[in-house]
Every structure is written in C-alpha cells, then in structure tokens.
Design a protein around this motif. Structure first.
Motif, short mmCIF file in Angstrom:
data_model
loop_
_atom_site.label_atom_id
_atom_site.label_comp_id
_atom_site.label_asym_id
_atom_site.label_seq_id
_atom_site.Cartn_x
_atom_site.Cartn_y
_atom_site.Cartn_z
N GLU A 9 0.85 -1.19 0.00
CA GLU A 9 0.00 0.00 0.00
C GLU A 9 0.89 1.24 0.00
OE1 GLU A 9 -2.38 0.26 3.46
OE2 GLU A 9 -3.21 2.23 2.97
N LEU A 10 0.58 2.19 -0.86
CA LEU A 10 1.35 3.44 -0.93
C LEU A 10 0.85 4.39 0.16
CD1 LEU A 10 3.54 4.84 -2.63
CD2 LEU A 10 1.70 5.86 -3.99
N ASP A 11 1.79 4.91 0.97
CA ASP A 11 1.44 5.80 2.08
C ASP A 11 2.50 6.90 2.14
OD1 ASP A 11 0.70 5.33 5.66
OD2 ASP A 11 0.78 7.11 4.38
N GLU A 12 2.21 8.03 1.51
CA GLU A 12 3.19 9.11 1.44
C GLU A 12 3.44 9.78 2.78
OE1 GLU A 12 2.22 10.31 -3.23
OE2 GLU A 12 1.78 11.73 -1.60
N SER A 13 2.55 9.57 3.76
CA SER A 13 2.75 10.17 5.07
C SER A 13 3.97 9.60 5.79
CB SER A 13 1.51 9.97 5.94
OG SER A 13 1.35 8.61 6.32
N LEU A 14 4.49 8.48 5.30
CA LEU A 14 5.68 7.88 5.93
C LEU A 14 6.94 8.69 5.64
CD1 LEU A 14 5.04 4.10 5.13
CD2 LEU A 14 4.55 5.32 7.25
N LEU A 15 6.88 9.58 4.64
CA LEU A 15 7.99 10.46 4.26
C LEU A 15 9.10 9.70 3.52
CD1 LEU A 15 8.31 12.66 7.48
CD2 LEU A 15 6.95 13.08 5.41
N GLY A 16 9.36 8.48 3.87
CA GLY A 16 10.38 7.66 3.24
C GLY A 16 10.41 6.29 3.91
#
Length: 276
Positions: free
Chosen positions: A241-248
């Motif tokens: 799952e793509l989760d951009e809130s992880l920052l990296g």
C-alpha cells in the motif's frame, strides 16, 4: 512433503509453481479440484508409461517439441488449465524423468489444497489427513490391504471409500485416493501425515502488509518477498500500500510483528528518546 530434487529440478519446480499459483488464483473451488484430479491422472500416466515420461523430460529436444507432444497426447482429454500446466511442466528442464513425475504430483496436491483453501476447509482437511494417518498406523491390516499392489487399484480405492464414507471433504478423499492408487513404495500412514503437513504449510503461509512512501518496482517487491521468506523461514506474499505520510522507507507487518523502517517512524522514535 519435502521433495528431494537435484538443483536444476528444484529451480524448475519453483518457477513452474509460481506460474501455477497465478493460474489457480481466479479458479473456483470446483475447478481447482478438477485441475488437481486431472494432474493426478497425468502423474499416473507418467508412472505407467516410461517412454512417455522420458520423452516429456528429454533435454535433447526443445521445450516447444515437448509441449507439442504433450498437447497431442492430452488434447481433448483434460481441461485447458490442466493442458497449460502440463505445458509448463514439460517445457521446464528436469534432472531426470522421475523429477518430472514428482513435480506433476506436487502441482496436483497444490491444486487440491488450494480448492480446500477456497472452501475455507483447509484446517479440516489437515486434521482429517492427520487422523487418517493415525488410523493407518493403528491398523496395519488395513494399511496392508490398501497398499497391496497385487489387488487392483480400483478395488483398493473402493475399500478406502468404504472406510472414509461421507465423513471427509472431497479434497481429503481425492488426496488419499491417489496415495492408494499409486503407493509407489511409500508407507501410507507416513504419506498421509506428510499430506497433512502440506496442508498445514499452506494454511500458515504468511502475508506481509507493506506500507511504503514510494511505489516499489516488481523487482523490488520480489527482492523484499525473498528477504522476508529467508527471515521467517516460510513463504511470504506481499500486500503493498502506498502511504506518502511515511515520508520515506516502509512499514512491514507480518502477523503481530511490525518492522518500522519509515522516516516518520524514526523521527517519532528520536522524539521519544529526547528527555522532556
């Protein structure tokens, strides 16, 4: 049920099995069972026909030639899914004809256990196989009758069916019938328990739920799956799952265990380590 295969055959079985799992995916439970039973029939054909199993695994011929031969022999006699699966098998390289037989039987078992999985009956099938193995261990006379090669296979199967009655799932019965039809010098009680272990292994196959800040390529997903398989000692499938809130980075959850390698997770850990 661990197969003892040479390196070339192990690699081929791994590749064929991966494609086979993809083929199983959209099939209904009944179609999976039909596929398994037809592959068992192909296994019995290969056991009975030495010249055929040699021709199907002959490294001196091309994979295309072996595929055409399999098509000529089986066309109109099995389902398209079975024909495609046999095509994959004969197209691969095997260390010897016996390894092709083992691989065909392995796919047959996989298809049947996948049918039980689709029916949400894998736990019960595992238990039924294990318990039948215990019955065979306690009843040596029954075991001898079921494995007596001097008795026609159909008679042995009828005896098995009379013992099983309607108390087991069709998948359980199909797996045990093949053992009785083609015991191949195997101890039936041990073989039944090994089938139970196969069911358990499939039931315990793990899924890693991966949240990642950046989409992974197919190669990266395969590498991650292989790394997790080595780490946990069992096959690991990925749900990404793509989760951009992880920052990296990424967060991986396998069962109750969480591996947090995300930038946001590291920042949070750093904040917690600073005295207030």
């Amino acid at each position: 049920m661990a197969l003892v295969l040479a390196a070339t055959s192990r690699e081929s079985l791994g590749e064929v099995s991966q494609r086979f799992e993809t083929r199983l995916g959209p099939l209904a439970a009944g179609d999976r069972q039909k596929l398994g039973e037809e592959l068992y029939a192909v296994t019995r054909l290969l056991v009975a026909e030495r010249s055929l199993r040699r021709a199907f695994s002959d490294p001196a011929t091309s994979s295309e030639q072996r595929g055409r031969l399999a098509g000529n022999v089986l066309a109109g006699k099995v389902s398209p899914a079975t024909l495609e699966s046999v095509g994959d098998l004969v197209g691969a390289r095997w260390s010897g004809p016996a390894d092709l037989v083992e691989a065909t039987e392995s796919l047959a078992r996989t298809a049947l256990l996948a049918a039980a999985e689709k029916q949400r009956a894998l736990d019960d099938v595992e238990d039924q196989l294990f318990r039948f193995g215990r019955i065979l261990e306690r009843e040596p006379q029954l075991t001898a009758l079921l494995s007596d090669a001097a008795v026609p296979a159909d008679n042995r199967v009828r005896l098995l069916d009379s013992v099983l009655g309607t108390k087991v799932y069709p998948v359980t019965a199909a797996l045990l019938r093949d053992l009785v039809r083609t015991p191949r010098a195997r101890h039936l009680d041990v073989a039944a328990e090994e089938l139970s272990e196969l069911a358990a292994a499939r039931r315990n196959r793990s899924v890693a739920y991966v949240r990642t800040a950046v989409a992974l390529s197919e190669a990266q997903e395969q590498q991650l799956s292989a790394s997790l398989t080595r780490l946990y000692g069992r096959d690991i499938a990925l749900q990404v799952e793509l989760d951009e809130s992880l920052l990296g980075g990424m967060v991986i959850r396998v069962g109750d265990e969480v591996i947090d390698g995300s930038v946001s997770g590291k920042l949070a850990a750093a904040r917690r380590s600073i005295p207030s």
